[in-house]
Design an enzyme around this catalytic site. Structure first.
Site, PDB file in Angstrom:
ATOM      1  N   TYR A   1       0.329  -9.262  13.323  1.00  0.00           N
ATOM      2  CA  TYR A   1      -0.704  -9.909  12.493  1.00  0.00           C
ATOM      3  C   TYR A   1      -0.655 -11.430  12.549  1.00  0.00           C
ATOM      4  O   TYR A   1      -1.345 -12.109  11.807  1.00  0.00           O
ATOM      5  CB  TYR A   1      -0.574  -9.425  11.034  1.00  0.00           C
ATOM      6  CG  TYR A   1      -1.895  -9.295  10.314  1.00  0.00           C
ATOM      7  CD1 TYR A   1      -2.687  -8.165  10.461  1.00  0.00           C
ATOM      8  CD2 TYR A   1      -2.353 -10.318   9.489  1.00  0.00           C
ATOM      9  CE1 TYR A   1      -3.899  -8.048   9.803  1.00  0.00           C
ATOM     10  CE2 TYR A   1      -3.570 -10.205   8.825  1.00  0.00           C
ATOM     11  CZ  TYR A   1      -4.340  -9.067   8.988  1.00  0.00           C
ATOM     12  OH  TYR A   1      -5.540  -8.956   8.340  1.00  0.00           O
TER      13      TYR A   1
ATOM     14  N   GLU B   1      -6.367 -10.625  -0.930  1.00  0.00           N
ATOM     15  CA  GLU B   1      -6.012 -10.613   0.489  1.00  0.00           C
ATOM     16  C   GLU B   1      -6.419 -11.943   1.095  1.00  0.00           C
ATOM     17  O   GLU B   1      -7.575 -12.148   1.461  1.00  0.00           O
ATOM     18  CB  GLU B   1      -6.742  -9.485   1.245  1.00  0.00           C
ATOM     19  CG  GLU B   1      -6.267  -8.093   0.917  1.00  0.00           C
ATOM     20  CD  GLU B   1      -6.913  -7.030   1.807  1.00  0.00           C
ATOM     21  OE1 GLU B   1      -7.635  -7.371   2.767  1.00  0.00           O
ATOM     22  OE2 GLU B   1      -6.691  -5.835   1.525  1.00  0.00           O
TER      23      GLU B   1
ATOM     24  N   TYR C   1       0.841  -1.194   0.000  1.00  0.00           N
ATOM     25  CA  TYR C   1       0.000   0.000   0.000  1.00  0.00           C
ATOM     26  C   TYR C   1       0.878   1.246   0.000  1.00  0.00           C
ATOM     27  O   TYR C   1       1.985   1.230   0.548  1.00  0.00           O
ATOM     28  CB  TYR C   1      -0.813   0.067   1.290  1.00  0.00           C
ATOM     29  CG  TYR C   1      -2.073  -0.735   1.362  1.00  0.00           C
ATOM     30  CD1 TYR C   1      -3.064  -0.634   0.399  1.00  0.00           C
ATOM     31  CD2 TYR C   1      -2.317  -1.563   2.466  1.00  0.00           C
ATOM     32  CE1 TYR C   1      -4.253  -1.343   0.513  1.00  0.00           C
ATOM     33  CE2 TYR C   1      -3.504  -2.277   2.585  1.00  0.00           C
ATOM     34  CZ  TYR C   1      -4.468  -2.161   1.604  1.00  0.00           C
ATOM     35  OH  TYR C   1      -5.637  -2.846   1.735  1.00  0.00           O
TER      36      TYR C   1
ATOM     37  N   ASN D   1      -9.900   0.822  -2.626  1.00  0.00           N
ATOM     38  CA  ASN D   1      -9.722  -0.394  -1.839  1.00  0.00           C
ATOM     39  C   ASN D   1     -11.031  -0.812  -1.193  1.00  0.00           C
ATOM     40  O   ASN D   1     -11.595  -0.049  -0.413  1.00  0.00           O
ATOM     41  CB  ASN D   1      -8.672  -0.164  -0.753  1.00  0.00           C
ATOM     42  CG  ASN D   1      -8.334  -1.431   0.000  1.00  0.00           C
ATOM     43  OD1 ASN D   1      -7.900  -2.410  -0.613  1.00  0.00           O
ATOM     44  ND2 ASN D   1      -8.559  -1.438   1.289  1.00  0.00           N
ATOM     45  N   GLU D   2     -11.497  -1.998  -1.536  1.00  0.00           N
ATOM     46  CA  GLU D   2     -12.754  -2.515  -0.984  1.00  0.00           C
ATOM     47  C   GLU D   2     -13.848  -1.440  -1.030  1.00  0.00           C
ATOM     48  O   GLU D   2     -14.551  -1.216  -0.047  1.00  0.00           O
ATOM     49  CB  GLU D   2     -12.555  -3.027   0.444  1.00  0.00           C
ATOM     50  CG  GLU D   2     -11.665  -4.255   0.520  1.00  0.00           C
ATOM     51  CD  GLU D   2     -11.601  -4.869   1.924  1.00  0.00           C
ATOM     52  OE1 GLU D   2     -11.872  -4.162   2.903  1.00  0.00           O
ATOM     53  OE2 GLU D   2     -11.301  -6.070   2.025  1.00  0.00           O
TER      54      GLU D   2
ATOM     55  N   GLU E   1      -5.599  -0.681   8.463  1.00  0.00           N
ATOM     56  CA  GLU E   1      -5.390  -0.442   9.906  1.00  0.00           C
ATOM     57  C   GLU E   1      -4.401   0.708  10.096  1.00  0.00           C
ATOM     58  O   GLU E   1      -3.598   0.716  11.024  1.00  0.00           O
ATOM     59  CB  GLU E   1      -4.908  -1.711  10.621  1.00  0.00           C
ATOM     60  CG  GLU E   1      -5.973  -2.760  10.777  1.00  0.00           C
ATOM     61  CD  GLU E   1      -6.272  -3.477   9.472  1.00  0.00           C
ATOM     62  OE1 GLU E   1      -7.384  -3.273   8.946  1.00  0.00           O
ATOM     63  OE2 GLU E   1      -5.428  -4.222   8.967  1.00  0.00           O
TER      64      GLU E   1
END
Ligand SMILES: *[C@@H]1O[C@H](CO)[C@@H](O)[C@H](O)[C@H]1NC(C)=O
Ligand SMILES: *[C@@H]1O[C@H](CO)[C@@H](O)[C@H](O)[C@H]1NC(C)=O
Ligand SMILES: *[C@@H]1O[C@H](CO)[C@@H](O)[C@H](O)[C@H]1NC(C)=O
Ligand SMILES: *[C@@H]1O[C@H](CO)[C@@H](O)[C@H](O)[C@H]1NC(C)=O
EC number: 3.2.1.23
Length: 645
Positions: free
Chosen positions: A329, A264, A79, A183-184, A125
C-alpha cells in the site's frame, strides 16, 4: 519543515478545568456541544492507523503495534473479515493468526485504543469484501440488504462475534472506543435503510446502549445520502491532496455537531496485477495530515501497515482486476513492517500536536538471502488428480461452479472429451465470459491455451475425437467492491467448441493445500518437451538454514526468475500468488515463522503456465530486497488513481 510554524487551533475546546472525572472505569462518548469525543469525561481526539491482523502473522502483531505506538498514534483501526473466521457455515476459527482476542489484548498492552470495523461487509481489497462465499449457495441472494437469508446468516455470525467483542469495549475495561457498522454503504447500489436499521439494532442488542457506533462513507453528499442513518455517527473518508475543509463540510452536512472524523486517510493506494505499483509521496501525505490535525479532527491513516494477502485472500475490482499478493500500500510501515521515510514524515507531523512516546524505536527486521533453490518437477495437476480430489469427480452434463461444488478457494479441474475431430483449429469459447477467472486448457496432456475473464474468451484448439480435454480453473480472488460482489467462480457458463455446447463433464474439487502440506505429490511422468506453455504442474525443492549464523532464521523474499504464474508454499504454508510475467510484484514476502532450522525447508510451487526447467536447472531465489514496482513482460497501460474514483 514547511508547516513548522502552523498554529494549533483545536476546534474541540479543551476546557476540562472543574470537571469531575467520571466514576466508572471508562466512558467514551460523543460531545456534541464541544464537537469532540469525550473519554473519561475529558475531550479526546484520536490519531489512528489501520492494521489488518489477517494480513500479518501473529508473531509480528506486537512489533507492528509497537511501531505504530512509537509514531505517536493513540489508536488503531482494524477490520474483521467474516470469511476468515467462518470458512464454512457454523465452523468458527479464532486460533493462531485468527486470534482476534489476542490481537485486541496486545493493542491494549502496547497502549493503543481500538476502532473496530466488524462489517459484516468490509471491502478491504479482501476476497468478496469479507463476506463468506458460501452465501452464494443461494444463487439470487442480494448481499448487503434485507434479503432474509443474508440477514439470517449475518444475525448468526454477529451473534457469535459481538458477544466476544463486548468485554473489549472501553466501557468494560477494554481498548475498543468505537465500532463501525457496515462499510461505505452509501457507495452500494441497494440503499436499503431497513438493512442499516437492522444492523444498528443488532449491534446495540449485543454491545449495549453506550458504545459509539459509526458509519464511514466517501466525503460527498451522494455517498452520505445512503450511508448515513440516525443513531449511527456519520464519518467520512478522503485521501491526501484534496480540499480538507470541503471534505469535512460534507460530514458537517449530515452531522452538524460532534467530532470531525476522517476514517480513511489514504497513505498510499492499492495495486492490481498488470498495472503500475501505486505510490503517494510522503510530502503530500504530511501536508494533508497536518491540515486535518490543525482543524482538530480525528483521523485514521489507511493503511499504517498493509501486510500481505497470504493464501488466496486478495480481492478484485471490476472490470475484473485482481489485487496482488502484497498489500504493501506504500504505507508508512512496509509490507514486512519496516520503517520508511513516510513513517518519519508522519511522526514529525504528529509530533506537532501530541507528545511522541520516548524510548527506542523497534528496528526494521533483518532479511537474509538464503541460497537459491533448485526445483524439480513433480506431477502435473492432471496426473495428480486422484491425490488432489478426495471424493473423485462429480458427473454433470454442464459445468458446475465452485459454490455448486462446495469449494470456495483455489482450483477446480473440469474434464471432458472432444466430441468431434478438430484436425484444423476450432475455437473453444466462453461466449458469456464465464471463465472465472483463468482457465488452463490442455488436450491429451498437452497445453493448448489460456482463457481469462474479461481478457480472452476464445482460443483455437486441435485434437482427435475422444481426446481428453482438461481445464484447470483458477479462482483469482472475488470482487470486493460494488455490484459485482456476487462473484461466482469456476466455469459459470457453458463452453462451446465451434458452435456446439460442450457436455458431459467430470468436475473435480481439488484440495491442493492439503496435498501440499501432507507431502502427497509424487514425481511425474517424464517431462514432455514443450513449447512455451506447459500444463499446470507441481515443482519442489528444499533448502536449509545455514548453521553457525546465530541471527538466523530471518525474514526473506522469494523471486521467480523466468517462471510464469502460480502459487507458492513453504513447509505447507501458502504464501500466495506469484505472477512475474504480469507484475508489478516480483517478490513474495516470506516471514520467518514459516521457516524451520531443525529440518530442510520444503518449497512447493504450482506453476500454471510454464517453468523455466526445459533449459536445465530451474531455481527460485531468495533476496533481501522486495520488488513491487516492476512491469511484467505483458504489462498493461499505466494505472491512474482517478480511474477508481
Ligand atoms: C476549499 O473548500 C472550501 C469550502 O468548500 C472553499 O471555501 C475553499 O475556497 C476551498 N479551497 C481551495 C483552495 O479550493
Ligand atoms: C483461430 O483460427 C482462425 C483460423 O485459422 C483465425 O482466424 C483466428 O484468428 C484464430 N483465433 C484465435 C483466438 O487465435
Ligand atoms: C448450458 O447450456 C444448456 C443447454 O443450452 C442450458 O440448459 C444450461 O442452462 C447452460 N448452463 C449454463 C451454466 O449456462
Ligand atoms: C520437508 O520434507 C521432508 C521430507 O518429507 C521432511 O522430512 C521434512 O521434515 C520437511 N521439512 C519441514 C520443515 O517440514
Amino acid at each position: 519543515m514547511a508547516f513548522s510554524s502552523v498554529r494549533i487551533v483545536l476546534v474541540c475546546s479543551l476546557a476540562l478545568t472543574t470537571q469531575i472525572t467520571c466514576t466508572s472505569p471508562g466512558t467514551f462518548s460523543i460531545d456534541y456541544k464541544n464537537d469532540c469525543f469525550l473519554k473519561d469525561g475529558e475531550s479526546f481526539r484520536y490519531i489512528s492507523g489501520s492494521i489488518h491482523y489477517s494480513r500479518i502473522p501473529q508473531i509480528y502483531w506486537k512489533d507492528r503495534l509497537l511501531k505504530m505506538y512509537m509514531a505517536g498514534l493513540n489508536a488503531i483501526q482494524t477490520y474483521i473479515p467474516w470469511n476468515y473466521h467462518e470458512p464454512v457455515p457454523d465452523q468458527y476459527d479464532f486460533s493462531g493468526d485468527r486470534d482476534l482476542g489476542n490481537f485486541l489484548h496486545l493493542a491494549q498492552e502496547v497502549g493503543l485504543l481500538v476502532i473496530l470495523r466488524p462489517g459484516p461487509y468490509i471491502c478491504a481489497e479482501w476476497d468478496m469484501g469479507g463476506l463468506p462465499a458460501w452465501l452464494l449457495k443461494k444463487k439470487d441472494i442480494v448481499l448487503r440488504t434485507s434479503d432474509t437469508d443474508y440477514i439470517a446468516a449475518v444475525d448468526k455470525w454477529m451473534g457469535k462475534l459481538l458477544p466476544m467483542i463486548k468485554p473489549f469495549l472501553y466501557q468494560n475495561g477494554g481498548p475498543i472506543i468505537t465500532v463501525q457498522v457496515e462499510n461505505e454503504y452509501g457507495s452500494y447500489f441497494a440503499c436499503d435503510y431497513n438493512y442499516l436499521r437492522h444492523l444498528t439494532q443488532l449491534f446495540r442488542s449485543h454491545l449495549g446502549p453506550e458504545v459509539v457506533l459509526f458509519t464511514t462513507d466517501g466525503a460527498g453528499l451522494g455517498y452520505l445520502r445512503c450511508g448515513a442513518l440516525q443513531g449511527l455517527y456519520a464519518t467520512v473518508d478522503f485521501g491526501p491532496g484534496g480540499n480538507v475543509s470541503a471534505s469535512f463540510a460534507a460530514q458537517r452536512y449530515v452531522e452538524p455537531h460532534g467530532p470531525l472524523v476522517n476514517s480513511e486517510f489514504y497513505t498510499g493506494w492499492l495495486d492490481h496485477w498488470g498495472e503500475r505499483h501505486s505510490t503517494v509521496s510522503s510530502a503530500i501525505v504530511a501536508k494533508s495530515l497536518n491540515e486535518i490535525l490543525a482543524v482538530g479532527a480525528n483521523v485514521n491513516l489507511y493503511m499504517f501497515i498493509g501486510g500481505t494477502n497470504f493464501g488466496y485472500w486478495n480481492g478484485a475490482n471490476s472490470p475484473y482486476a485482481p489485487q496482488p499478493t502484497s498489500y504493501d500500500y506504500d504505507a508508512p510501515l512496509s509490507e514486512a513492517g519496516d520503517l520508511t521515510d513516510k513513517y518519519f514524515s508522519i511522526r514529525d507531523v504528529i509530533r506537532m500536536y501530541n507528545k511522541i512516546p520516548e524510548g527506542p524505536l523497534p528496528p526494521s527486521t533483518p532479511k537474509y538471502a538464503y541460497a537459491s533453490v533448485k526445483m524439480t518437477k513433480l506431477q502435473t495437476v492432471s496426473e495428480a488428480v486422484d491425490v488432489l480430489s478426495h471424493s473423485g469427480p462429480v458427473k454433470s452434463t454442464f459445468p458446475l461452479s465452485f459454490s455448486e461444488m462446495d469449494q470456495y478457494f483455489g482450483f477446480i479441474l473440469y474434464r471432458t472429451k472432444l466430441p468431434v475431430d478438430c484436425s484444423k483449429p476450432v475455437p473453444l469459447s466462453s461466449p458469456l465470459n464465464g471463465v472465472h477467472d483463468r482457465a488452463y486448457v490442455s488436450i491429451n496432456g498437452v497445453a493448448s491455451g489460456i482463457l481469462e475473464r474479461d481478457k480472452s474468451i476464445t482460443i483455437n484448439i486441435t485434437g482427435t475425437a475422444g481426446s481428453q480435454v482438461d481445464i484447470l480453473v483458477e479462482n483469482m480472488g472475488r470482487v470486493n467492491y460494488g455490484k459485482g460482489i456476487n462473484d461466482f467462480k469456476g466455469l459459470v457458463s457453458n463452453l462451446t467448441l465451434g458452435s456446439e455446447v460442450l457436455r458431459n463433464w467430470l468436475v473435480y474439487s481439488l484440495s491442493v493445500d492439503e496435498a501440499v502440506s501432507k507431502g502427497l505429490l509424487r514425481a511425474g511422468a517424464s517431462q514432455v518437451p514443450s513449447s512455451q506453455l506447459s500444463t499446470p504442474a507441481f515443482y519442489t525443492g528444499s533448502f536449509s538454514i545455514p548453521s553457525g549464523i546465530p541471527q538466523l532464521p530471518q525474514d526473506t523474499y522469494i523471486q521467480f526468475p523466468d517462471w510464469g504464474k502460480g502459487q507458492l508454499w513453504i513447509n505447507g504454508f501458502n504464501l500466495g500468488r506469484y505472477w512475474p510475467s504480469r507484475g508489478p510484484q516480483l517478490t513474495l514476502y516470506v516471514p520467518v515463522h514459516v521457516l524451520s532450522t531443525s529440518a530442510p525447508n520444503n518449497v512447493t510451487v504450482l506453476e500454471l503456465e510454464g517453468a523455466p526447467c526445459s533449459q536445465g536447472a530451474c531455481t527460485v531465489e531468495f533476496t533481501c530486497t522486495p520488488v513491487l514496482n516492476a512491469m511484467g513482460t505483458d504489462g498493461r497501460p499505466l494505472f491512474n488513481k482517478e480511474d477508481l474514483s
